[in-house]
Write an enzyme that holds these catalytic residues in place. Structure first.
Site, PDB file in Angstrom:
ATOM      1  N   THR A 145       2.812  -2.889  -4.692  1.00  0.00           N
ATOM      2  CA  THR A 145       4.223  -3.170  -4.961  1.00  0.00           C
ATOM      3  C   THR A 145       4.468  -3.348  -6.458  1.00  0.00           C
ATOM      4  OG1 THR A 145       4.158  -4.373  -2.863  1.00  0.00           O
ATOM      5  CG2 THR A 145       6.121  -4.655  -4.194  1.00  0.00           C
ATOM      6  N   TYR A 166      -4.685   1.843  -4.178  1.00  0.00           N
ATOM      7  CA  TYR A 166      -3.960   0.731  -3.562  1.00  0.00           C
ATOM      8  C   TYR A 166      -2.450   0.967  -3.474  1.00  0.00           C
ATOM      9  CZ  TYR A 166      -8.091  -2.220  -3.332  1.00  0.00           C
ATOM     10  OH  TYR A 166      -9.311  -2.750  -3.001  1.00  0.00           O
ATOM     11  N   ALA A 167      -1.838   1.602  -4.461  1.00  0.00           N
ATOM     12  CA  ALA A 167      -0.383   1.852  -4.473  1.00  0.00           C
ATOM     13  C   ALA A 167       0.394   0.557  -4.229  1.00  0.00           C
ATOM     14  CB  ALA A 167      -0.005   2.922  -3.449  1.00  0.00           C
ATOM     15  N   ARG A 205       0.812  -1.222   0.000  1.00  0.00           N
ATOM     16  CA  ARG A 205       0.000   0.000   0.000  1.00  0.00           C
ATOM     17  C   ARG A 205       0.846   1.273   0.000  1.00  0.00           C
ATOM     18  NH1 ARG A 205      -2.870  -3.732  -0.611  1.00  0.00           N
ATOM     19  NH2 ARG A 205      -4.900  -4.220   0.328  1.00  0.00           N
ATOM     20  N   GLU A 228      -3.554 -13.830  -7.034  1.00  0.00           N
ATOM     21  CA  GLU A 228      -4.139 -14.004  -5.685  1.00  0.00           C
ATOM     22  C   GLU A 228      -4.803 -15.371  -5.637  1.00  0.00           C
ATOM     23  OE1 GLU A 228      -4.502 -12.783  -2.063  1.00  0.00           O
ATOM     24  OE2 GLU A 228      -4.510 -10.970  -3.299  1.00  0.00           O
TER      25      GLU A 228
END
Length: 319
Positions: free
Chosen positions: A168, A165-166, A72, A179
């Site tokens: 990685t 979300y920013a 994040r 996921e």
């Protein structure tokens, strides 16, 4: 289909595979460590593929993070923060990752990052898309979905005007989240790891085909677009007072209609969904999201179409 309607894209030369962004999501940790020792299965001709452990301190402690959520903090404020003594570990680590694989938003950034995650929710092998206009990534997800068929492979689109979300992986030109669940935190399951491994294999196969000059005609995929996060019911002390209803538990990607049960109090009261619009919940009862005040995410189904693409490397008419 005339050549003028084909969109030429630069070849993909540098790919990273991230594991351990959250240190207790073990499928990615195990796979990345394995590929660092023996990377034959992820190598492709003309492609540099780098397996990378993103949060080694959290991996060592088998915890989600040390100071804050690494997934994040890849925004301009954190990436530009001065490195002082009390800077959170994950912010410093984000700056290191941005230096190695970025800088984010620049021509020098890695072409593609697969970021490997596990969820305790019953989401199966889910692909996470960040940009609804990224023709290359949509084509790749279409290829992966077809390669895995008839097994389901949902796509979650996290593009949203206010939910930032920013991540990685957002360092790369083409970020892809992988996921896979359900898998408990701090546990590795062979079937879940295998599903993740297959997704990465098919993604790398697509990149190699693209680089070799294969054309991919226009395609359409169904995606689940994130709309809203939903919290658990709470009391005046901000404590959770109702749990996910048994009829909602494990029903990720299934339609939720007006009147369907959402939560159950310990006194037996059922709290129902009260909206006329059908939604598709996911990340249902995700263990890591209790601290984020999130019981599940509401999504809606939409279709995305990608243009006809080919690599510009082998086509002089593209230049």
């Amino acid at each position: 289909m005339t050549s003028s309607s084909v969109v030429c894209k630069p070849p993909v030369r540098r790919v990273a595979i991230f594991g351990g962004t959250h240190g207790n999501e073990l499928s990615g940790v195990f796979l990345v460590k394995h590929w660092q020792e023996n990377g034959a299965e992820i190598q492709r001709t003309g492609l540099e593929v780098k397996p990378f452990l993103t949060n080694p301190r959290a991996v060592k402690k088998c915890t989600r993070y040390i100071d804050c959520d690494l997934n994040r903090v890849f925004d301009s404020d954190n990436l530009g923060r001065p490195v002082v003594e009390d800077i959170p570990y994950e912010v410093r680590r984000a700056q290191e990752i941005n230096h190695i694989f970025g800088p984010k938003g620049s021509d020098d950034a890695y072409d593609l990052i697969f970021d490997l995650h596990n969820t305790t929710s019953n989401m199966g092998g889910t692909l996470i898309l960040e940009n609804s206009r990224d023709d290359f990534t949509i084509q790749m997800l279409h290829y992966i979905k077809n390669a895995l068929a008839p097994e389901r492979c949902p796509v979650l689109l996290i593009e949203h005007p206010s939910l930032k979300y920013a991540t990685t992986r957002s360092v790369a030109k083409h970020p892809v989240g992988v996921e896979v669940g359900p898998q408990p935190q701090g546990v590795v399951r062979a079937d879940i790891l295998d599903k993740m491994r297959k997704i990465v294999k098919h993604g790398l196969d697509f990149v190699q085909l693209f680089n070799e000059g294969k054309e991919f005609p226009p395609c359409t995929i169904e995606v689940f677009k994130i709309m809203e996060k939903v919290d658990y019911p709470r009391n005046k002390n901000d404590e959770v007072i109702a749990i996910i209803h048994p009829k909602l538990q494990d029903q990720d990607w299934q339609p939720l209609n007006n009147g369907d049960p959402l939560f159950l109090t310990l006194d037996g009261e059922v709290i129902a969904y009260k909206e006329n619009c059908t939604v598709y919940p996911t990340f249902i009862n995700e263990a890591a999201y209790y601290e984020k005040k999130q019981a599940f995410v509401k999504t809606v189904k939409i279709k995305l179409t990608a243009k006809h693409i080919r690599s510009s490397a082998l086509d002089h008419s593209c230049s």
